[in-house]
Scaffold this motif. Structure first.
Motif, PDB file in Angstrom:
ATOM      1  N   THR A 115     -53.911 -38.272 -38.868  1.00 39.86           N
ATOM      2  CA  THR A 115     -53.869 -38.449 -37.424  1.00 39.86           C
ATOM      3  C   THR A 115     -52.682 -37.727 -36.822  1.00 39.86           C
ATOM      4  OG1 THR A 115     -54.976 -40.585 -37.561  1.00 39.86           O
ATOM      5  CG2 THR A 115     -53.666 -40.164 -35.602  1.00 39.86           C
ATOM      6  N   GLN A 172     -66.237 -36.217 -29.913  1.00 41.36           N
ATOM      7  CA  GLN A 172     -65.013 -35.435 -30.078  1.00 41.36           C
ATOM      8  C   GLN A 172     -65.234 -34.242 -31.008  1.00 41.36           C
ATOM      9  OE1 GLN A 172     -64.974 -38.850 -29.578  1.00 41.36           O
ATOM     10  NE2 GLN A 172     -64.199 -38.238 -27.577  1.00 41.36           N
ATOM     11  N   ALA A 177     -58.873 -37.408 -31.731  1.00 41.36           N
ATOM     12  CA  ALA A 177     -59.004 -38.857 -31.802  1.00 41.36           C
ATOM     13  C   ALA A 177     -60.373 -39.248 -31.281  1.00 41.36           C
ATOM     14  CB  ALA A 177     -57.899 -39.522 -30.980  1.00 41.36           C
ATOM     15  N   GLY A 178     -61.024 -40.134 -31.998  1.00 41.13           N
ATOM     16  CA  GLY A 178     -62.364 -40.548 -31.616  1.00 41.13           C
ATOM     17  C   GLY A 178     -63.348 -40.243 -32.729  1.00 41.13           C
ATOM     18  N   ASN A 179     -64.539 -39.819 -32.384  1.00 38.58           N
ATOM     19  CA  ASN A 179     -65.622 -39.668 -33.345  1.00 38.58           C
ATOM     20  C   ASN A 179     -66.241 -38.275 -33.251  1.00 38.58           C
ATOM     21  OD1 ASN A 179     -67.637 -40.155 -35.193  1.00 38.58           O
ATOM     22  ND2 ASN A 179     -68.744 -41.642 -33.946  1.00 38.58           N
ATOM     23  N   ARG A 234     -70.362 -43.534 -31.020  1.00 42.94           N
ATOM     24  CA  ARG A 234     -69.351 -43.830 -30.009  1.00 42.94           C
ATOM     25  C   ARG A 234     -67.960 -43.486 -30.543  1.00 42.94           C
ATOM     26  NH1 ARG A 234     -71.312 -49.698 -27.530  1.00 42.94           N
ATOM     27  NH2 ARG A 234     -73.036 -48.867 -26.250  1.00 42.94           N
ATOM     28  N   PRO A 235     -66.960 -43.361 -29.654  1.00 43.49           N
ATOM     29  CA  PRO A 235     -65.599 -43.039 -30.119  1.00 43.49           C
ATOM     30  C   PRO A 235     -65.099 -43.998 -31.196  1.00 43.49           C
ATOM     31  CG  PRO A 235     -65.735 -42.784 -27.759  1.00 43.49           C
ATOM     32  CD  PRO A 235     -67.052 -43.370 -28.177  1.00 43.49           C
ATOM     33  N   VAL A 236     -65.402 -45.280 -31.035  1.00 42.78           N
ATOM     34  CA  VAL A 236     -65.170 -46.248 -32.113  1.00 42.78           C
ATOM     35  C   VAL A 236     -66.565 -46.641 -32.604  1.00 42.78           C
ATOM     36  CG1 VAL A 236     -64.216 -48.480 -32.770  1.00 42.78           C
ATOM     37  CG2 VAL A 236     -63.043 -47.082 -31.050  1.00 42.78           C
ATOM     38  N   GLU A 249     -61.498 -50.595 -34.284  1.00 46.92           N
ATOM     39  CA  GLU A 249     -60.228 -50.034 -33.829  1.00 46.92           C
ATOM     40  C   GLU A 249     -60.343 -48.522 -33.660  1.00 46.92           C
ATOM     41  OE1 GLU A 249     -57.153 -51.113 -36.499  1.00 46.92           O
ATOM     42  OE2 GLU A 249     -57.208 -53.249 -35.976  1.00 46.92           O
ATOM     43  N   PRO A 250     -59.642 -47.964 -32.695  1.00 46.21           N
ATOM     44  CA  PRO A 250     -59.644 -46.503 -32.528  1.00 46.21           C
ATOM     45  C   PRO A 250     -59.139 -45.802 -33.781  1.00 46.21           C
ATOM     46  CG  PRO A 250     -58.668 -47.591 -30.631  1.00 46.21           C
ATOM     47  CD  PRO A 250     -58.813 -48.641 -31.687  1.00 46.21           C
ATOM     48  N   TYR A 252     -59.646 -41.697 -36.138  1.00 46.39           N
ATOM     49  CA  TYR A 252     -60.106 -40.303 -36.215  1.00 46.39           C
ATOM     50  C   TYR A 252     -61.286 -40.294 -37.182  1.00 46.39           C
ATOM     51  CZ  TYR A 252     -55.813 -38.879 -33.834  1.00 46.39           C
ATOM     52  OH  TYR A 252     -54.803 -38.713 -32.914  1.00 46.39           O
ATOM     53  N   TYR A 253     -62.487 -40.358 -36.631  1.00 45.24           N
ATOM     54  CA  TYR A 253     -63.685 -40.559 -37.426  1.00 45.24           C
ATOM     55  C   TYR A 253     -64.575 -39.311 -37.451  1.00 45.24           C
ATOM     56  CZ  TYR A 253     -62.466 -45.505 -36.694  1.00 45.24           C
ATOM     57  OH  TYR A 253     -61.817 -46.712 -36.642  1.00 45.24           O
TER      58      TYR A 253
END
Length: 281
Positions: A115, A172, A177-179, A234-236, A249-250, A252-253
């Motif tokens: 991250t 993303q 950061a996010g998905n 989704r971002p998370v 939790e948020p 980096y996916y």
């Protein structure tokens, strides 16, 4: 007077007409069968052959453009440390059902390292938003011996049917950061995600761009959900249909999605991973 053994001309004509109808019907059925076999061969063999060749040529073109010599799994040589996120990443439905894939995980040391190191490249990704259907990255999965182009969008005609993996618009980009969410065919047209269920927790996934190589580690698998389950990208990421699968939790996916089971689009499966390292080119 009628005598046994004598067949009237009208009867013979009817029998001959019947034989012609049966013969013509048989010819039609054989022709239809041959056409169907050719269509199946085209779908299962030719589209795969053509799409794989196109995808390989695109990977080579991107590598030449970036001035690098790509080698399968090379980006995976930059491990980011321990990833303590809990969860099952079994590629089969039974494995996921018996694991702890539904539990929420925390970002471990490896994820934190990835991250922090990815922030500089994230801004670079934002400045160079790819055009629609543009191939701009290479996805590598060593366990599957896979190297395939990543293109913007999930259009079948412009992206997926070329044998590419498509990036879901609105999610993303690599390292952000996010998905970072992707889709690919499991059957026909190159079928890059044919063996996606073989992925296991701890397997590496690499994403190479012009500026950096990002390493993700497989963390969890959602073996089956509805095609309309937008929660997985989704971002998370968390499934709306099966809320026990996903995160809270948020982070980096990365998300890889494809149809399931084989040769049907009735359901979707998703494989999730976390960013563990970023290596600038």
């Amino acid at each position: 007077m009628w005598a046994p053994g004598i067949v009237h001309h009208g009867t013979r004509r009817r029998r001959a007409a019947y034989r012609r109808v049966v013969w013509s019907g048989a010819e039609v059925l054989v022709t239809v069968g041959v056409v169907l076999l050719l269509l199946v061969a085209h779908q299962l063999w030719w589209t795969n052959r053509q799409a794989r060749q196109d995808a390989e040529h695109k990977v080579q073109a991107l590598e030449r453009e970036w001035g690098t010599a790509g080698t399968p799994g090379a980006a995976g040589a930059a491990p980011g440390g321990d990833d303590s996120g809990s969860g099952s990443a079994s590629g089969s439905g039974s494995g996921a059902g018996t694991g702890d894939g539904g539990q929420d995980g925390k970002n471990g040391a490896g994820a934190s390292t990835g991250t922090a190191s990815s922030r500089g490249a994230s801004s670079d990704s934002a400045r160079t938003t790819p055009r629609w259907s543009q191939a701009y990255a290479v996805l590598g999965i060593p366990r599957l011996s896979l190297r395939v182009p990543v293109a913007e969008g999930v259009s079948k005609a412009d992206v997926l049917n070329k044998g590419y993996v498509g990036h879901y618009k609105g999610t993303q980009q690599p390292g952000q950061a996010g998905n970072f969410a992707l889709a690919g065919h499991r059957n026909t047209h190159g079928e890059p995600f044919r063996y996606l269920p073989r992925l296991r927790r701890g397997d590496t996934i690499t994403v190479e761009t012009r500026s950096a190589v990002y390493t993700y580690v497989v963390d969890r698998t959602l073996p089956q959900t509805s095609p309309s389950d937008g929660g997985v990208i989704r971002p998370v990421p968390r499934s709306i249909v099966r809320p026990s699968y996903g995160y809270s939790e948020p982070g980096y996916y990365i998300t890889l999605t494809t149809c399931t089971p084989d040769y049907t689009s009735r359901y979707r499966m998703a494989v999730w991973g976390k960013l563990t390292a970023m290596r600038p080119r």
